[in-house]
Design a protein around this motif. Structure first.
Motif, PDB file in Angstrom:
ATOM      1  N   GLU A 148      -7.010  -1.456  10.429  1.00 46.06           N
ATOM      2  CA  GLU A 148      -7.054  -0.139   9.788  1.00 46.06           C
ATOM      3  C   GLU A 148      -7.200   1.009  10.783  1.00 46.06           C
ATOM      4  O   GLU A 148      -7.051   2.174  10.420  1.00 46.06           O
ATOM      5  N   ASN A 182       0.841  -1.180   0.000  1.00 50.21           N
ATOM      6  CA  ASN A 182       0.000   0.000   0.000  1.00 50.21           C
ATOM      7  C   ASN A 182       0.877   1.230   0.000  1.00 50.21           C
ATOM      8  O   ASN A 182       1.814   1.340   0.772  1.00 50.21           O
ATOM      9  N   ARG A 217      -9.490  -3.864   6.858  1.00 52.77           N
ATOM     10  CA  ARG A 217      -8.155  -3.985   6.284  1.00 52.77           C
ATOM     11  C   ARG A 217      -7.121  -4.240   7.372  1.00 52.77           C
ATOM     12  O   ARG A 217      -7.229  -3.720   8.478  1.00 52.77           O
ATOM     13  N   GLY A 237      -7.209  -6.933   2.450  1.00 51.90           N
ATOM     14  CA  GLY A 237      -8.588  -6.751   2.868  1.00 51.90           C
ATOM     15  C   GLY A 237      -9.170  -8.046   3.408  1.00 51.90           C
ATOM     16  O   GLY A 237      -8.889  -9.126   2.883  1.00 51.90           O
ATOM     17  N   CYS A 280      -0.858  -4.281   2.651  1.00 54.20           N
ATOM     18  CA  CYS A 280      -2.265  -4.235   3.025  1.00 54.20           C
ATOM     19  C   CYS A 280      -2.998  -5.448   2.466  1.00 54.20           C
ATOM     20  O   CYS A 280      -2.733  -5.878   1.341  1.00 54.20           O
TER      21      CYS A 280
END
Length: 304
Positions: free
Chosen positions: A62, A6, A78, A25, A23
């Motif tokens: 996240e 990321n 995330r 998800g 990163c």
């Protein structure tokens, strides 16, 4: 599957040795723990590696909260974490910084060096080398060229200014010139403009020309001939992946030492003695932040 990097680190994890966190998800699912999901998502990474990363505080959600080994799984979120490579290949060629100011860094990339981290490369990438060398943690590429290609790559010093430069590429306001060494075909007439539709091939990292409305265009001129080989000037109007290599191959003059075009069943390993003879030689544009005319020239050259 590979882990993606990321470009904007989350709160709580800064750049580490020039590499920002990766990163992933979390989709909807019924994994008992986040650890179980990660092991299934990245089967090449042992459980012990994930547990050590978590113990060291190198896996967060996240919101910046640490992920522990037994934390229950919750989708639609995330995770950020640091990648680690035990046996990263060493690229034995050096980049050069041709220009630097408060907005822009222009680098001359050698053959074989990736622009950004991916697959088996982290430290051995142009971006990470430059971050470590220049002390610019926010450095971010404005555009990219193939790992096998040498030549000019532009970087934005401040991530917030990147889009102003990228807009020039979207508007086709950047003049890019490449050189290539490829076979000489006496019957061909130059200059020539190649327009075609390029789509993703199988495997995914190769590209393929197919019938349909063109989405790519390259202007090609003959510069010099020597026996069965020639030096060509290539000016891409569009910027599709592998465009120059695909177009030259489609014309029956594949670039010297290209390992993928024409397609082969298994892509050969790198041979540092035979670099792809393709060079991003020059780039010119009007700087959107200063209004100055910019033109940069690579110091590399091709031989045949």
């Amino acid at each position: 599957m590979t882990e993606s990097v990321n470009g904007l680190p989350p709160h709580g994890l800064s750049t580490r040795d020039g590499v920002g966190p990766s990163c992933v998800g979390l989709p909807a699912g019924s994994w008992p723990t986040i650890t179980d999901f990660l092991i299934e998502r990245f089967p090449a990474i042992p459980r012990e590696v994930w547990l050590q990363r978590m113990q060291d505080g190198l896996v967060v959600d996240e919101f910046g909260s640490a992920v522990t080994a037994g934390r229950a799984y919750r989708g639609h979120m995330r995770l950020y974490y640091y990648r680690a490579l035990d046996d990263e290949p060493r690229i034995p060629f050096n980049e050069a910084v041709l220009y630097q100011d408060e907005h822009l860094v222009v680098a001359d990339k050698p053959h074989f060096l990736p622009v950004t981290p991916s697959g088996p490369y982290l430290q051995e990438t142009l971006l990470v080398r430059l971050k470590n060398r220049l002390g610019l943690d926010g450095l971010i590429p404005i555009h990219r060229i193939d790992r096998e290609t040498a030549g000019l790559v532009l970087f934005s010093v401040k991530p917030a200014e990147r889009d102003a430069y990228q807009a020039l590429f979207r508007q086709r306001s950047v003049s890019k010139h490449y050189e290539a060494i490829a076979p000489w075909r006496p019957g061909m007439v130059f200059p020539v403009s190649r327009k075609s539709r390029i789509v993703e091939d199988t495997p995914f990292f190769r590209q393929l020309e197919v019938p349909g409305a063109p989405n790519s265009e390259t202007h090609i001129e003959l510069l010099q001939t020597r026996g069965d080989w020639a030096r060509y000037a290539l000016r891409p109007v569009t910027g599709k992946k592998h465009q120059l290599r695909v177009h030259m191959n489609a014309l029956g003059i594949p670039i010297l030492n290209d390992r993928m075009y024409p397609p082969v069943a298994v892509t050969p390993d790198d041979d540092f003695s035979q670099p792809l003879q393709l060079l991003a030689q020059s780039i010119a544009f009007t700087d959107p932040l200063t209004g100055q005319a910019r033109r940069f020239q690579s110091r590399f050259s091709l031989t045949f």
